[in-house]
Write a protein that holds these residues in place. Sequence first.
Motif, PDB file in Angstrom:
ATOM      1  N   VAL A  98      23.479  95.743-111.823  1.00  0.00           N
ATOM      2  CA  VAL A  98      24.155  95.231-113.021  1.00  0.00           C
ATOM      3  C   VAL A  98      23.814  93.760-113.202  1.00  0.00           C
ATOM      4  CG1 VAL A  98      26.403  94.640-113.997  1.00  0.00           C
ATOM      5  CG2 VAL A  98      26.027  96.910-113.046  1.00  0.00           C
TER       6      VAL A  98
ATOM      7  N   TYR B 287      19.980  93.514-114.194  1.00  0.00           N
ATOM      8  CA  TYR B 287      19.692  93.987-115.549  1.00  0.00           C
ATOM      9  C   TYR B 287      20.318  93.078-116.601  1.00  0.00           C
ATOM     10  CZ  TYR B 287      17.071  98.244-114.731  1.00  0.00           C
ATOM     11  OH  TYR B 287      16.068  99.119-114.415  1.00  0.00           O
ATOM     12  N   THR B 288      21.539  92.573-116.352  1.00  0.00           N
ATOM     13  CA  THR B 288      22.172  91.682-117.325  1.00  0.00           C
ATOM     14  C   THR B 288      21.313  90.441-117.515  1.00  0.00           C
ATOM     15  OG1 THR B 288      24.275  92.454-116.467  1.00  0.00           O
ATOM     16  CG2 THR B 288      24.336  90.545-117.908  1.00  0.00           C
TER      17      THR B 288
ATOM     18  N   PHE C 111      19.272  89.496-121.011  1.00  0.00           N
ATOM     19  CA  PHE C 111      19.574  88.282-121.770  1.00  0.00           C
ATOM     20  C   PHE C 111      18.365  87.366-121.831  1.00  0.00           C
ATOM     21  CE2 PHE C 111      24.162  89.242-121.333  1.00  0.00           C
ATOM     22  CZ  PHE C 111      24.504  89.077-122.660  1.00  0.00           C
TER      23      PHE C 111
ATOM     24  N   LEU D 278      26.500  85.084-116.839  1.00  0.00           N
ATOM     25  CA  LEU D 278      26.895  86.347-117.476  1.00  0.00           C
ATOM     26  C   LEU D 278      26.627  87.524-116.543  1.00  0.00           C
ATOM     27  CD1 LEU D 278      25.832  85.905-121.193  1.00  0.00           C
ATOM     28  CD2 LEU D 278      28.130  86.170-120.260  1.00  0.00           C
ATOM     29  N   GLY D 279      25.547  87.432-115.759  1.00  0.00           N
ATOM     30  CA  GLY D 279      25.253  88.485-114.790  1.00  0.00           C
ATOM     31  C   GLY D 279      26.369  88.620-113.765  1.00  0.00           C
TER      32      GLY D 279
ATOM     33  N   ALA E  26      29.349  90.163-115.514  1.00  0.00           N
ATOM     34  CA  ALA E  26      29.167  91.600-115.761  1.00  0.00           C
ATOM     35  C   ALA E  26      29.367  92.394-114.468  1.00  0.00           C
ATOM     36  CB  ALA E  26      27.780  91.867-116.332  1.00  0.00           C
ATOM     37  N   SER E  27      28.806  91.891-113.339  1.00  0.00           N
ATOM     38  CA  SER E  27      28.960  92.679-112.107  1.00  0.00           C
ATOM     39  C   SER E  27      30.393  92.597-111.598  1.00  0.00           C
ATOM     40  CB  SER E  27      27.951  92.264-111.036  1.00  0.00           C
ATOM     41  OG  SER E  27      27.636  90.920-111.128  1.00  0.00           O
TER      42      SER E  27
ATOM     43  N   THR F 262      17.314 100.108-121.130  1.00  0.00           N
ATOM     44  CA  THR F 262      16.947  99.552-119.824  1.00  0.00           C
ATOM     45  C   THR F 262      15.460  99.698-119.532  1.00  0.00           C
ATOM     46  OG1 THR F 262      17.347 101.646-118.738  1.00  0.00           O
ATOM     47  CG2 THR F 262      19.201 100.151-118.875  1.00  0.00           C
TER      48      THR F 262
END
Lengths: 654, 235
Positions: A375, A378-379, A383, A397-398, A401-402, A443
Motif C-alpha cells: 500500500v 503503490y500510493t 502519486f 500520503l503513503g 494510506a498504509s 495498478t
Amino acid sequence: MHLSFLTIQILSALREAAFLFLISSGLTLIFGVLNILNFAHGSLYMLGAYFIFWLTIHFAGPTAFFFALIAAPLGVGLIAMLIEMGLLRRIYVQEEIYQLLLTYSLVLILDDLAKIVFGADYKSISKPACLSGAVHFLGSTVPVYTILVVTAAPVIAVLMWLLLYRTRFGKVVRATSSDREIADALGINMTRIFTLVFGIGAVLGGFAGALAGPVRTVFPTAGDEVIIQSFVVVVIGGLGSLWGAAVGSLLIGALETVGIILFPNFEMALIYLLMVAVLIVRPWGLFGKPIKTRSLSEKNPGMDAREISPVHYSTHPALRYALLVGLLLLPLFAGRYYQYLLSEVFIAALMAVSFNLLLGTTGLLSFGQAAFYGVGAYTVALFLTKTGMGTLPALALGVLASAIAAAVIGIFCIRLTGVHFAMLTLAFGQLLYTVAFKWYGFTGGDNGIQGIPAKPIFLGGHPIDIWSIKGMYYFILVIVWVSVALLRRVRCSPFGATLKAIRENGQRAAYLGLNVKMHQLAAFVIAGAFTGLAGGLYAVMSRSITPDIINWTMSAEPVLITIIGGIYSFAGPAVGAAVFVILNEYIVAWTENWSLVLGLVLLGLVLLLPGGIVGAFNGQARELLVKIRWIKHWAFSKSTESKKPLEDLEPSRT
Amino acid sequence: MAMLELKSVNTFYGRSHILFDVSLSVEKGEVVSLIGRNGAGKSTTFRSIIGLTAPFSGEVTFKGSPIKGLRPHQICRRGVGFVPEDRRCFPDLTVRENLEVVARRQKETPSPWTIEKVYSIFPRLREREKNLGSQLSGGEQQMLTIGRTLMTNPELLLLDEPSEGLAPLVVKMLAEMIIEIRNEGVTVLLAEQNIHFCARVSDRGYVIDKGALRYGGKMSDLISNEEIKEKYLAV
C-alpha cells in the motif's frame, strides 16, 4: 444454459475440490495432532508429482501407473518421517513460530533440491491409455481421469474416518491430539504417534501430487500456490477438523468455478474474500474449535525448553552514534554498489523493526506485512507518476494510506490470536495482492508501475537532489534512522511496556484493566504505517514496482529477518536485515541455488540459535552475569551453615 | 523392597526450585497419603515420579529399579498409573473409548483390569458409556480418569487430589472405591488436602509444605498431632 454445460462445471468444481481435499486433509491431520501448520505440505505435494513422473518414465504400462500412484506417496511419507525424526522432533518444545519457520525452511530446501534433481523445466506426465479416454455422461463428455479424481477424494475421506474412529490407532491419535501430556503419562508413545501421523499426512499430500501430476504440469515451485490454497481451505473449515477440510474444499472448488465464469481474473480475490468473511463471522473456521493459546511454560511444563525469554540490554548510546557517524561517512570510501546495497538494508531494517513491534513486543505473528509495504509503495508510486506531487508529500500520503489500511484490516485481525491471526493477515495480504495483480487500469496489473520519477526534495527552499545513488543513500539513511529512533521510543515508552505485558500474558493484562485489543490495534497501525514508509522508500529508490512486493513470499521476509536477528531484542531485526540482504546478495552471486542455501541457514538458525544472532549474544552475556552472581552467592553461603529442609521429619517407618 | 522409593529428590520448573530433598517410600499393598495445602508440591512430586517433570537430582526407584529420567510412557508401562488432578479425561473420546485407548496388559497381573471390571467398580460409567468425556459431570469425570488409569493395569496408582471439587456424598463414595481398588491388589499413593478423607482410606501419611516433607508416620498419630496440623495444614 445447457445441461451439459452445467454438468461440466459441476464436475470441474468437484475435481478442484477433490484435489484441495486430498492436500488439506493431510495438513489438517498434522495440525490437529502435532499442532504444527506444515508449510512444507505443498512441497510434499510437489515431491509426489515428481516421484510419479520419475516412476512413469522408468516403468510403462497401465499397471505400472497404478503402482506408481501408490508408491510415489509412500516415498513421500518415508521422506517426511525421516524429516520429522531428524529435525522437527527437536523443536516441539519451542514456540510455534519456530516450528512454522522450520517447515518454511523445508520449503526452500525441498523446492531447490527438486530443481537440482529434476531440472527447472515444466514436466508433463502421460496418463495410461485406459485413463486418457472420456465417457458420455448426461449429454456431455467427461474425461475418465476426472472421474478417477472425483471418486478418489471421498474414498480417502471414508478411509481416514475409519482409521480415526474405528481403529485403536485412531483412538490413540485422537487422545494424543486432545491431551498429549496425559496420553504420554498413560503409556502412549507420543514420539511414535507424531512420526506416524506426520508420515500419514505426508502420504496424503504426496498422493494429491501424484494424482494431480498428469493433469497439471510439474515444476519445482508447484507446491507454493497449492500450500496457500490449502491454508485457505483448512482455515475456512477449521484447523484440525477433517469435515472442515471437506466442506472447505467443496466451497473453494465451487467458488473458483463460479468465479472464473462470473468474474474472470478476480476469482482468487473472491476466495480470499470468502476466507475473510468466514473468519470474521466464525473466527475459528466453520468446524473449528477455539485453540487455547498457552504460554510456553504451560504448553510443556517441565520440559526443558531452551530459554529465549527477553532480556533487554540497552546498547550504549555512544555505540549508536558511532554507527550513525560510520554510516554517514561511508560513501567517502565505499563505492556506489555498497551504497545501493546498504540502502536496501536500511529499507529491510525499517520493515523488520516495525514488524517486530508486532511479533517480538506484542506477540502477534503478522503474515501479511507485505500488504502495508505494498500500500505504501503503490500510493507513493501512483502519486509520483500520475500527479505533480513532490517526494516528501507522496511519502507522507503513503504512510497515511498504509496506516488507514492497517486500521481497517487490524479491526478484524486483532479479534484472533496465534495461528488464526497469522492466517487472517495472510488472507488480507493475498486479497490486496490479487487485486494489484489483475487491476491493469489502476495498478498496472502484473506489469506494475515503471519509471517512477525521483523528484528533488526541497529543504528550506534549497532543492536536494536524490537522483544520484549517494543522494538516495543519505535520504534513506536519514528517514530510516529517524523512524527507527521513533520506534525505539515507542517500545521503551509505557505504551511499549504495556504491549510487552500483553505478550507475556494477555489475560492478566486484561484483569489489570488494560484494553488489550485497543493496544494491539494501536501496535498494528503503528507497525503498518512504518512498514508502509519502508514500501514508499522502496518505490522511490527502485523507481519501479511490481505486485510481487505484496505477495506472501514478501510477507515472509520480515519474519525471516527478525528470526535471524532475534525477536526479543530491539536491534535484532536491524542486524538480521543486514545479514539477510547481504547474505542474499552474495548467495545469489555465488550459486544458482540461493533458496537451498537460505533454507539451510534458516534451518541451522532455528535448530541452533533460537534466540537469533543478537539473542545468542545477549545469552552469552547473561550466562556470564549469572555465573558471577552464582560465584558470589556460593562464596557467601560457605560462611553460613546450610539449613536442612528435612530437619523436623520424623522417622517415616514405625 | 519398597514398591516406590524417592531419595532426596530435587525438582525445578525452569529456574525455580520446587521440591527440596523429598524422600518417601510406599510398600506393596499400602494406601499412603501425601497431604499438603495448595501449592505445597504434591502435584510436582507426582510429576517427578511419572516423569512429566524429571527430577534434577535424587533417586526414584520403582520395584527396586531406577525410573528417574525415563519417559512418562515408559514409566507407565512399568506399572505406575497416574491419575491427574483436574480430571483431565479425553474430551473428544467417548467414555468407552477413553477406557479402551490406554488399555494395556502387564505380564505379571494375575487378574487384569478390563472394561467390565472398571464398570463393576464404577457402575455409573456403564450408563454413560456412549457419552463424550466432555459431557460428564465432575464426579463422573473423576471416576473415568481413575478407571482409565486402572486400564493400564498399574501396580501403583498415583491419585492426585481425587476429592477436589466433589460433593461430600460423592467424596464418601470415592473413599469406598479407593479401598475397593486397594483390595484388588493395587498400591495407592494419594495426594490430598483433605486430611479426613486420607484418614478414612490410608494408614500412613506424609505432610508436605513448601516443597519439603515435614512429617511422616501413622495417620492416627497425625490426626492427633495438633502442632503439625496447625503449622502445615491449617488454611
